[in-house]
Design a protein around this motif. Structure first.
Motif, PDB file in Angstrom:
ATOM      1  N   ALA A 197      17.594-106.798 -24.649  1.00 16.51           N
ATOM      2  CA  ALA A 197      16.958-107.410 -25.817  1.00 16.51           C
ATOM      3  C   ALA A 197      17.772-107.144 -27.075  1.00 16.51           C
ATOM      4  O   ALA A 197      17.941-108.024 -27.931  1.00 16.51           O
ATOM      5  N   ALA A 198      18.305-105.919 -27.197  1.00 14.89           N
ATOM      6  CA  ALA A 198      19.101-105.563 -28.375  1.00 14.89           C
ATOM      7  C   ALA A 198      20.379-106.382 -28.440  1.00 14.89           C
ATOM      8  O   ALA A 198      20.766-106.885 -29.512  1.00 14.89           O
ATOM      9  N   SER A 230      22.449-113.289 -31.231  1.00  8.04           N
ATOM     10  CA  SER A 230      21.794-114.551 -31.598  1.00  8.04           C
ATOM     11  C   SER A 230      21.252-114.566 -33.020  1.00  8.04           C
ATOM     12  O   SER A 230      21.113-115.634 -33.622  1.00  8.04           O
ATOM     13  N   THR A 231      20.940-113.406 -33.566  1.00 11.31           N
ATOM     14  CA  THR A 231      20.314-113.345 -34.891  1.00 11.31           C
ATOM     15  C   THR A 231      21.169-112.596 -35.916  1.00 11.31           C
ATOM     16  O   THR A 231      21.430-113.111 -37.009  1.00 11.31           O
ATOM     17  N   MET A 232      21.623-111.404 -35.562  1.00  5.37           N
ATOM     18  CA  MET A 232      22.360-110.598 -36.523  1.00  5.37           C
ATOM     19  C   MET A 232      23.768-111.128 -36.789  1.00  5.37           C
ATOM     20  O   MET A 232      24.230-111.143 -37.930  1.00  5.37           O
ATOM     21  N   GLU A 240      15.264-102.815 -23.100  1.00  7.44           N
ATOM     22  CA  GLU A 240      15.598-102.617 -24.512  1.00  7.44           C
ATOM     23  C   GLU A 240      17.065-102.964 -24.792  1.00  7.44           C
ATOM     24  O   GLU A 240      17.386-103.585 -25.815  1.00  7.44           O
ATOM     25  N   THR A 281      29.734-106.506 -29.624  1.00  9.05           N
ATOM     26  CA  THR A 281      29.160-107.372 -30.655  1.00  9.05           C
ATOM     27  C   THR A 281      29.945-107.227 -31.951  1.00  9.05           C
ATOM     28  O   THR A 281      30.602-106.201 -32.207  1.00  9.05           O
ATOM     29  N   ARG A 297      20.969-109.322 -27.063  1.00  7.80           N
ATOM     30  CA  ARG A 297      20.638-110.715 -27.360  1.00  7.80           C
ATOM     31  C   ARG A 297      20.341-110.903 -28.841  1.00  7.80           C
ATOM     32  O   ARG A 297      20.785-111.877 -29.467  1.00  7.80           O
ATOM     33  N   TYR A 298      19.592-109.962 -29.413  1.00  5.87           N
ATOM     34  CA  TYR A 298      19.240-110.075 -30.825  1.00  5.87           C
ATOM     35  C   TYR A 298      20.480-109.923 -31.713  1.00  5.87           C
ATOM     36  O   TYR A 298      20.648-110.649 -32.702  1.00  5.87           O
TER      37      TYR A 298
END
Length: 206
Positions: free
Chosen positions: A19-20, A26-28, A16, A97, A22-23
């Protein structure tokens, strides 16, 4: 929680966590970059100011009234300009991040910091020390001013729950409204900041 226990929890939830991260990266983060750039660019264009707002947090987002540009400069040099800057966590480290930075993880945050291309850091700090009444006016207007560090900045408080809603709705405009309000506060302080620009011109060595 003891460190061995922390390590055990991390390993147990590593899927988790990875994945968090990376998201978030890459996305947020690209969503934040585009939204912040659009807001700054729209605001500065409405004011008729110079500046650049690339949709990339690794590049410099800056703005300044045209009157603050330095003459005979081939670059975008200004006597005074404001840049999007970050505030580190309370322990002095940066979040992993940009989502963490803007959401205020462990005391982190964003701000607009004043910078000058006309003076070196030592002369800039000396100038700030010599401008007590002017600095007091900026402090009264909500600016952070510290001649010891050379900081002249306006903190941008982003509400975490508004950011949550923004990502849920895939619309970050309302959550990032404080950036626009901060630019409005800079515009409202133009009289004082214009005097700071005149002081910079006077202090600049020929």
């Amino acid at each position: 929680m003891p460190e061995p226990a922390v390590g055990a929890v991390i390993v147990s939830h590593i899927d988790e966590l990875e994945a968090a991260l990376r998201y978030a990266n890459s996305t947020m983060e690209p969503m934040l970059e585009k939204a912040v750039a659009a807001l700054i660019d729209d605001k500065r264009r409405a004011l008729g100011w110079a500046g650049e707002a690339p949709a990339d947090f690794d590049e410099t987002q800056w703005f300044a009234p045209e009157e603050w540009r330095m003459p005979q400069s081939d670059e975008n040099d200004c006597y005074l300009s404001f840049v999007l800057d970050t505030v580190a966590c309370l322990d002095g480290h940066e979040p992993e991040t940009w989502v963490g930075t803007i959401a205020g993880f462990a005391g982190a945050g964003i701000r607009f910091s004043a910078t000058t291309d006309a003076l070196g850091q030592r002369d800039w700090k000396a100038l700030l020390r010599s401008q007590g009444p002017l600095i007091d006016e900026l402090v009264d207007r909500g600016f952070l001013c510290d001649p010891k560090t050379g900081d002249v900045a306006l903190t941008i408080p982003v509400d975490k729950q508004a950011l949550v809603a923004g990502f849920e709705e895939e619309d970050l405009e309302a959550a990032l409204e404080p950036l626009g309000l901060a630019i409005d506060r800079i515009q409202a302080a133009r009289t004082t900041l214009d005097r700071l620009v005149e002081a910079i011109k006077a202090a600049r060595k020929p």
